[in-house]
Design a protein around this motif. Structure first.
Motif, PDB file in Angstrom:
ATOM      1  N   SER A 193      27.717  52.041  47.196  1.00  0.00           N
ATOM      2  CA  SER A 193      26.925  51.437  48.264  1.00  0.00           C
ATOM      3  C   SER A 193      26.123  50.223  47.783  1.00  0.00           C
ATOM      4  N   THR A 194      26.362  49.813  46.546  1.00  0.00           N
ATOM      5  CA  THR A 194      25.655  48.638  46.028  1.00  0.00           C
ATOM      6  C   THR A 194      26.311  47.363  46.557  1.00  0.00           C
ATOM      7  N   ASP A 195      25.575  46.248  46.422  1.00  0.00           N
ATOM      8  CA  ASP A 195      26.095  44.959  46.878  1.00  0.00           C
ATOM      9  C   ASP A 195      27.409  44.613  46.170  1.00  0.00           C
ATOM     10  N   ALA A 196      27.491  44.956  44.882  1.00  0.00           N
ATOM     11  CA  ALA A 196      28.701  44.625  44.115  1.00  0.00           C
ATOM     12  C   ALA A 196      29.934  45.316  44.689  1.00  0.00           C
ATOM     13  N   GLY A 197      29.741  46.412  45.416  1.00  0.00           N
ATOM     14  CA  GLY A 197      30.870  47.164  45.972  1.00  0.00           C
ATOM     15  C   GLY A 197      31.463  46.545  47.240  1.00  0.00           C
ATOM     16  N   ILE A 198      30.818  45.519  47.761  1.00  0.00           N
ATOM     17  CA  ILE A 198      31.319  44.906  49.001  1.00  0.00           C
ATOM     18  C   ILE A 198      32.576  44.097  48.704  1.00  0.00           C
ATOM     19  N   VAL A 199      33.663  44.428  49.408  1.00  0.00           N
ATOM     20  CA  VAL A 199      34.922  43.693  49.216  1.00  0.00           C
ATOM     21  C   VAL A 199      34.834  42.427  50.063  1.00  0.00           C
ATOM     22  N   ARG A 200      34.693  41.304  49.396  1.00  0.00           N
ATOM     23  CA  ARG A 200      34.515  40.044  50.132  1.00  0.00           C
ATOM     24  C   ARG A 200      35.820  39.292  50.333  1.00  0.00           C
ATOM     25  N   ASP A 201      36.830  39.653  49.563  1.00  0.00           N
ATOM     26  CA  ASP A 201      38.051  38.846  49.552  1.00  0.00           C
ATOM     27  C   ASP A 201      39.301  39.648  49.889  1.00  0.00           C
ATOM     28  N   GLY A 202      39.126  40.909  50.332  1.00  0.00           N
ATOM     29  CA  GLY A 202      40.296  41.734  50.668  1.00  0.00           C
ATOM     30  C   GLY A 202      41.113  42.124  49.438  1.00  0.00           C
ATOM     31  N   SER A 203      40.471  42.188  48.278  1.00  0.00           N
ATOM     32  CA  SER A 203      41.154  42.565  47.020  1.00  0.00           C
ATOM     33  C   SER A 203      42.266  41.573  46.676  1.00  0.00           C
ATOM     34  N   ILE A 204      41.901  40.322  46.620  1.00  0.00           N
ATOM     35  CA  ILE A 204      42.903  39.256  46.451  1.00  0.00           C
ATOM     36  C   ILE A 204      43.586  39.294  45.089  1.00  0.00           C
ATOM     37  N   LEU A 205      42.847  39.662  44.035  1.00  0.00           N
ATOM     38  CA  LEU A 205      43.502  39.680  42.714  1.00  0.00           C
ATOM     39  C   LEU A 205      44.619  40.725  42.689  1.00  0.00           C
ATOM     40  N   GLU A 206      44.297  41.923  43.191  1.00  0.00           N
ATOM     41  CA  GLU A 206      45.295  42.993  43.197  1.00  0.00           C
ATOM     42  C   GLU A 206      46.475  42.615  44.102  1.00  0.00           C
ATOM     43  N   TYR A 207      46.184  41.986  45.233  1.00  0.00           N
ATOM     44  CA  TYR A 207      47.245  41.572  46.152  1.00  0.00           C
ATOM     45  C   TYR A 207      48.191  40.561  45.467  1.00  0.00           C
ATOM     46  N   CYS A 208      47.614  39.591  44.755  1.00  0.00           N
ATOM     47  CA  CYS A 208      48.451  38.586  44.074  1.00  0.00           C
ATOM     48  C   CYS A 208      49.331  39.241  43.014  1.00  0.00           C
ATOM     49  N   ARG A 209      48.755  40.220  42.314  1.00  0.00           N
ATOM     50  CA  ARG A 209      49.569  40.917  41.302  1.00  0.00           C
ATOM     51  C   ARG A 209      50.729  41.645  41.959  1.00  0.00           C
ATOM     52  N   LEU A 210      50.435  42.344  43.050  1.00  0.00           N
ATOM     53  CA  LEU A 210      51.480  43.117  43.732  1.00  0.00           C
ATOM     54  C   LEU A 210      52.593  42.226  44.263  1.00  0.00           C
ATOM     55  N   ASN A 211      52.240  41.002  44.627  1.00  0.00           N
ATOM     56  CA  ASN A 211      53.206  40.122  45.294  1.00  0.00           C
ATOM     57  C   ASN A 211      53.682  38.954  44.428  1.00  0.00           C
ATOM     58  N   ASN A 212      53.453  39.056  43.131  1.00  0.00           N
ATOM     59  CA  ASN A 212      53.905  38.014  42.195  1.00  0.00           C
ATOM     60  C   ASN A 212      53.459  36.618  42.603  1.00  0.00           C
TER      61      ASN A 212
END
Ligand SMILES: NC(=O)c1ccc[n+]([C@@H]2O[C@H](COP(=O)([O-])OP(=O)(O)OC[C@H]3O[C@@H](n4cnc5c(N)ncnc54)[C@H](OP(=O)(O)O)[C@@H]3O)[C@@H](O)[C@H]2O)c1
Length: 309
Positions: A193-212
């Protein structure tokens, strides 16, 4: 220098890209020296945008290429379009008409018959995927662009475009540095519930990895949105202390360690550096030769003021 294999032509691209957003005060001769220094350090990728100094940065590079056409074969050149300013109003435009005109303008200013990569610069909320598809397909068929990508987009925007745009979205260029880490913070604080836990970018790094999708990190030495450089900045005393110690252990500069920090992400990633000084290009290029340990990487992350759960 470390390289990644990239794109339709399986090019070996340097993991450090020379960004040319700030070269408007350089002469063509000084720009030529900067490009030659970069090439000498193994940097073969160069990043521009049509809006940088209202086209002036591309024009300066175009002047270099007209007097030194031999350089073109050694340079992988990327530009971006879609940010417009007219009558004092800023807006984003991914219409077919604008993308098509923008590509022709880029080629004319750069004095080249093609660019190696075109990125859509900042999301246009009013974008229509079929218009982008038409504009990009026409440009690829005409040999004006080779590879295609986006910048500052979240996963759903890329998914939305991918449904109708036939060209692969090969790159996403996003802001990332040791002192600008929203894309990393949320992944370290899942379900907190901390500020750092807010997903601001839709998990873009993980998405880029998944999609090359290659990640290009811009403003690798800046904090905030163009607030300044964190290297040597008293606001980042702890970070600078750690960067300096690790730098002396690896016999490089703190700037190089900051580059190494970005490049430690374990997916094809490139760091877009923005210096206009040849000596700094040389120093930062050395960051690509260092692979930080996990302990070093996490120490830098926390020294920048971040916490771990
Ligand atoms: N896709 C996007 O939306 C987007 C947005 C912004 C930028 N970009 C791209 O990313 C590139 C890099 O961005 P950036 O220019 O903000 O990157 P940066 O490398 O973080 O910053 C470079 C700037 O910091 C200055 N600087 C001050 N101290 C420095 C030091 N110790 N070492 C190195 N530089 C120092 C440089 O000055 P000197 O020139 O005097 O060294 C230069 O003005 C741009 O050129 C552009 O290609 C993309």
């Amino acid at each position: 220098m470390r390289y990644i294999e990239f794109g339709k032509n399986h090019k070996e691209l340097s993991t450090v890209i020379l960004g040319m957003m700030r070269i408007s005060s350089l002469s063509p001769n000084e720009t030529e020296d900067l490009i030659e220094t970069a090439l000498h350090c193994g940097i073969n990728a160069f990043d521009l945008a049509d809006c940088y100094a209202d086209g002036l940065c591309e024009r300066i590079v175009g002047k270099v290429l007209s007097s030194r056409p031999d350089l073109r074969d050694h340079m992988w050149i990327q530009s971006k379009c879609g940010i417009r300013r007219e009558d004092g109003i800023k807006y984003f435009d991914f219409s077919k008409e604008h993308i098509t005109e923008a590509i022709d303008g880029i080629l004319m200013r750069l004095n080249t018959d093609h660019i190696d990569s075109l990125l859509l610069h900042r999301p246009d909320t009013l974008m229509e995927a079929d218009e982008i598809n038409d504009a990009i397909n026409d440009a690829v068929k005409a040999g004006k662009i080779i590879d295609f990508g986006v910048s500052n987009m979240n996963p759903l925007m890329i998914e939305f475009l991918s449904r109708d745009v036939e060209e692969k979205i090969a790159i996403n260029q996003i802001q990332l540095s040791a002192a600008f880490t929203p894309a990393i913070d949320a992944g370290l604080h899942v379900n907190m519930s901390t500020d750092a836990g807010i997903v601001r970018d839709g998990s873009i790094l993980e998405y880029c990895r998944l999609n090359n999708i290659v990640i290009q990190a811009w403003s690798v030495l800046q904090y905030g949105f163009f607030e300044g450089v964190f290297i040597g900045n008293p606001k980042f005393e702890a970070l600078n202390k750690v960067l300096s110690r690790i730098a002396s252990e690896h016999s490089v500069t703190p700037e190089a360690v900051a580059i190494a920090w970005v490049l430690r992400y374990p997916h094809p990633i490139q760091a877009v550096i923005g210096t206009t000084r040849a000596d700094r290009v040389q120093q930062m290029a050395m960051g690509a030769d260092i692979i930080l340990s996990r302990k070093e990487w996490y120490e830098i992350y926390q020294a920048a003021g971040n916490t771990l759960p």
